[in-house]
Design an enzyme around this catalytic site. Sequence first.
Site, short mmCIF file in Angstrom:
data_model
loop_
_atom_site.label_atom_id
_atom_site.label_comp_id
_atom_site.label_asym_id
_atom_site.label_seq_id
_atom_site.Cartn_x
_atom_site.Cartn_y
_atom_site.Cartn_z
N LYS A 45 -32.75 -35.03 26.22
CA LYS A 45 -34.38 -34.61 26.56
C LYS A 45 -34.31 -33.19 27.02
O LYS A 45 -33.97 -33.28 28.56
CB LYS A 45 -34.75 -35.72 27.62
CG LYS A 45 -36.10 -36.03 27.67
CD LYS A 45 -37.19 -35.01 28.17
CE LYS A 45 -37.26 -34.62 29.39
NZ LYS A 45 -37.94 -33.33 29.60
N GLU A 51 -25.70 -31.26 37.94
CA GLU A 51 -25.81 -29.82 38.13
C GLU A 51 -26.94 -29.62 38.65
O GLU A 51 -27.88 -29.20 37.91
CB GLU A 51 -25.49 -29.25 36.69
CG GLU A 51 -24.16 -29.41 36.04
CD GLU A 51 -22.96 -29.01 36.48
OE1 GLU A 51 -23.02 -27.93 37.28
OE2 GLU A 51 -21.83 -29.40 36.14
N CYS A 76 -29.51 -20.65 38.41
CA CYS A 76 -29.17 -21.45 39.60
C CYS A 76 -28.24 -20.55 40.02
O CYS A 76 -27.80 -21.22 41.22
CB CYS A 76 -28.44 -22.90 39.12
SG CYS A 76 -27.29 -22.75 37.57
N GLU A 132 -34.21 -22.20 47.49
CA GLU A 132 -34.04 -21.52 46.26
C GLU A 132 -35.55 -20.98 46.02
O GLU A 132 -36.18 -21.68 45.54
CB GLU A 132 -33.53 -22.44 45.12
CG GLU A 132 -32.92 -22.10 44.06
CD GLU A 132 -32.51 -23.03 43.06
OE1 GLU A 132 -33.26 -24.16 43.06
OE2 GLU A 132 -31.69 -22.57 42.11
P1 NAP Z 1 -36.40 -30.14 37.15
O1 NAP Z 1 -37.92 -30.16 37.44
O2 NAP Z 1 -35.50 -30.98 37.80
O3 NAP Z 1 -36.34 -30.44 35.63
C1 NAP Z 1 -35.18 -30.76 34.83
C2 NAP Z 1 -35.23 -31.64 34.02
O4 NAP Z 1 -35.50 -33.04 34.47
C3 NAP Z 1 -36.46 -31.31 32.84
O5 NAP Z 1 -36.04 -31.99 31.40
C4 NAP Z 1 -37.35 -32.40 33.24
O6 NAP Z 1 -38.43 -32.92 32.29
C5 NAP Z 1 -36.63 -33.37 33.94
N1 NAP Z 1 -37.23 -34.32 34.84
C6 NAP Z 1 -38.17 -33.85 35.82
N2 NAP Z 1 -38.80 -34.97 36.54
C7 NAP Z 1 -38.28 -36.31 35.96
C8 NAP Z 1 -38.06 -37.66 36.19
N3 NAP Z 1 -39.01 -37.84 37.05
N4 NAP Z 1 -37.39 -38.23 35.43
C9 NAP Z 1 -36.53 -37.73 34.39
N5 NAP Z 1 -36.38 -36.66 34.28
C10 NAP Z 1 -37.21 -35.64 34.90
O7 NAP Z 1 -35.95 -28.58 37.32
P2 NAP Z 1 -36.20 -27.34 36.61
O8 NAP Z 1 -37.55 -26.82 37.47
O9 NAP Z 1 -36.69 -27.72 35.06
O10 NAP Z 1 -35.16 -26.48 36.65
C11 NAP Z 1 -34.70 -25.51 37.48
C12 NAP Z 1 -33.68 -26.15 38.65
O11 NAP Z 1 -32.67 -26.40 37.91
C13 NAP Z 1 -33.29 -25.05 39.79
O12 NAP Z 1 -33.31 -25.95 40.96
C14 NAP Z 1 -32.03 -24.67 39.28
O13 NAP Z 1 -31.18 -24.16 40.19
C15 NAP Z 1 -31.58 -25.81 38.54
N6 NAP Z 1 -30.57 -25.60 37.67
C16 NAP Z 1 -29.08 -25.84 37.84
C17 NAP Z 1 -27.90 -25.46 36.87
C18 NAP Z 1 -26.62 -25.90 37.24
O14 NAP Z 1 -25.84 -25.65 36.38
N7 NAP Z 1 -26.33 -26.55 38.49
C19 NAP Z 1 -28.33 -24.99 35.85
C20 NAP Z 1 -29.78 -24.46 35.60
C21 NAP Z 1 -30.72 -24.93 36.43
P3 NAP Z 1 -39.86 -32.12 32.01
O15 NAP Z 1 -39.65 -30.96 31.95
O16 NAP Z 1 -40.21 -32.73 30.90
O17 NAP Z 1 -40.52 -32.60 33.21
#
Ligand code: NAP
Length: 469
Positions: free
Chosen positions: A161, A236, A270, A370
């Site tokens: 997804k 992650e 990230c 962040e």
């Molecule tokens: P996010 O809001 O947590 O979304 C990530 C994924 O989770 C998306 O596919 C989103 O789907 C899904 N999601 C959101 N709410 C959900 C729920 N209630 N149930 C199931 N899935 C759900 O994060 P983001 O804003 O896209 O990404 C930025 C974050 O990712 C930052 O904190 C960054 O540091 C972190 N990141 C970490 C790494 C690492 O390797 N550690 C790498 C890259 C990014 P939808 O988009 O459809 O809502």
Amino acid sequence: MEIGSQGAMDVLDPASDTVIASVPMCGASEALSALNSAFEFQPQWEATPPAQRADVLRATAAMVVARKDSLARIITQECGKPLAEAAGEVQYSADYFSSAANEIHALNDTHLDLQRPGVRGVVRHRAVGVCAAITPWNFPLAMLARKVAPALAAGCAQLAKPAEETPLSAFALAEILLECGLPPRCLHVLSGDAKAIATTWLMDGRVRKLSFTGSTDTGRLLLRQCAQEIVRCSMELGGHAAFIILADADIDLAVKGALQAKFRNAGQTCICPNRFLVHESIASEFTARVAVAAAQLKIAPGMEAGSQIGPLIHDAAVEKVRSHVADALARGGKLICGGQTKQLPDLPDRFFEPTVIANCDPSMLCFTQETFGPVIPIMSVTSQKEAIDVANSSPFGLAGYVFGGSDSSTRSVAQQLQCGVVGVNEAAPSNARAPFGGVKYSGYGREGGAWGLMEYVTTQYLALRSLDK
Ligand code: NAP
């Protein structure tokens, strides 16, 4: 236009708000069909000889590289990063496929001498079963490649997804895998309602592993769901990297490194450094030089030649960066450059200027959360110990950076940082052959190399007493 059970959703170019595609809005029904299909096919893929699975991965790596230009354009269009960076992401994604193929020998059995007459031990690595991947928008191709490649190598069928902002890179990757011989039932990519899809997969009992990349808050929520069926997890999550510059650092190298690490994807990665901890003896010089260099970066849509800073992903991201800058200035920070958006003619107000703020301290939002934007907050420190203490005071622990003139002291500082990845006089530590992942609120599990592959296997130990004469 394809429609899902919840209709369809538009994919927008964040640089212009132009609709670039419409994709199905899938929900629980599609999630269940995909799971049924993957679960039925799982034993067949697991039984496919590893060498054959590796062939599919190698072919995929080659085709991803061959399609670098078109894939890079998709990435830039849906996530906004400059085209040259997107091309780098494509190569990085291909590397995960080559790496998983090269490491497949790690799945071989291990034979143990149990030191018991007539009994020997065999340790097997078995596929965990059907896996789910949930990925973010900031590296729409690479974050999926990191999960799909080792899962398929290990013999797992994969459900995926992608983020709602960036499903097109994921669909493009799935298409390539099919062209390279992956059986269709091995991989199901669904765009749509994240909550409905994830709940269906994680609460079913047949998904045996979740690999999630995204925010710490979403990670926590998914972990709670995974607890129900004891689903194994790799998390992650968010980062809050410190960038430590020691008194004897080569300032040219530190400035170059700061620009490279901080402004990739306009600060939306990230492992972007968020807290610059600079020895007081060089803090003014570093601040002045990094500001001059930052102010020269070209702000433009990612598709425009020479673009170095593209748009932030959406308006909420811009608001977050604005609030961090305002908070830092209200608490005594000194704005050296940037600090606001640059309005480009006829484009959304989403291009944030590279920003440098001096006189920062750990009470500021930019030091506790962040920022996910192009902001360099600088705090001057008096000693290595102070830098290490401030760096480790964050509950996050994904990446860190240490720049200094002596190998032994930079390495000593690096080893004291509570994080999973450290760049030592190096601003781009990520590599598909190396383990990537965090500690504390940044999650657990590793992606890349043999470490990434091992996340997708369970270990079975056989104590074998042979009765054959
Ligand atoms: P996010 O809001 O947590 O979304 C990530 C994924 O989770 C998306 O596919 C989103 O789907 C899904 N999601 C959101 N709410 C959900 C729920 N209630 N149930 C199931 N899935 C759900 O994060 P983001 O804003 O896209 O990404 C930025 C974050 O990712 C930052 O904190 C960054 O540091 C972190 N990141 C970490 C790494 C690492 O390797 N550690 C790498 C890259 C990014 P939808 O988009 O459809 O809502």
